[in-house]
Scaffold this motif. Structure first.
Motif: not given
Length: 106
Positions: A68-73, A78-83
Motif C-alpha cells: 500500500c505504501d509503495k502504491m501510494d508513492r 503519477l500525479e506529479d507527472k500528470i501535473e
C-alpha cells in the motif's frame, strides 16, 4: 473344619475380586494419564499452530502495508507527472495561441 474351609474360600474369592478390581483401577489410571497426556499434546499443537498463524498473519499484514505504501508513492509520482504534462500542454497551447494570434495581427 468346614467353617474354616468355607471362610478360606470366601476370603480367597474376595482376594481374587480385589486383585481384579485393582487391575481395573490400574487400567483406568493408565487410560486417564494417557488421555491427559493426549490433551496436553493437543493443546501444545494448537498453541504452536496459533503462534505460527499469528506470525504468518503479521507477515502478510506487513507485506500488504508495504505494498500500500509503495502504491501510494507510485500514485503521487503519477500525479506529479500528470501535473507536469498538464502544465507543459497548457504552456505549449498558450505559446501556440500567442504565436498564431501575433501572426494574425500582422
Amino acid at each position: 473344619m468346614i467353617l474354616s474351609t468355607f471362610i478360606i474360600a470366601i476370603v480367597g474369592t474376595l482376594i481374587a475380586k480385589l486383585r481384579n478390581f485393582k487391575k481395573k483401577l490400574d487400567m483406568i489410571e493408565i487410560l486417564t494419564k494417557s488421555q491427559v497426556k493426549m490433551k496436553q499434546q493437543a493443546e501444545q499443537r494448537d498453541k504452536k499452530f496459533e503462534e505460527r498463524f499469528i506470525k504468518s498473519n503479521d507477515a502478510v499484514t506487513k507485506q500488504i502495508s508495504d505494498l500500500c505504501d509503495k502504491m501510494d508513492r507510485k500514485t503521487e509520482q503519477l500525479e506529479d507527472k500528470i501535473e507536469n504534462v498538464e502544465r507543459n500542454a497548457t504552456a505549449a497551447l498558450i505559446k501556440y495561441l500567442s504565436e498564431n494570434a501575433f501572426d494574425r495581427k500582422r
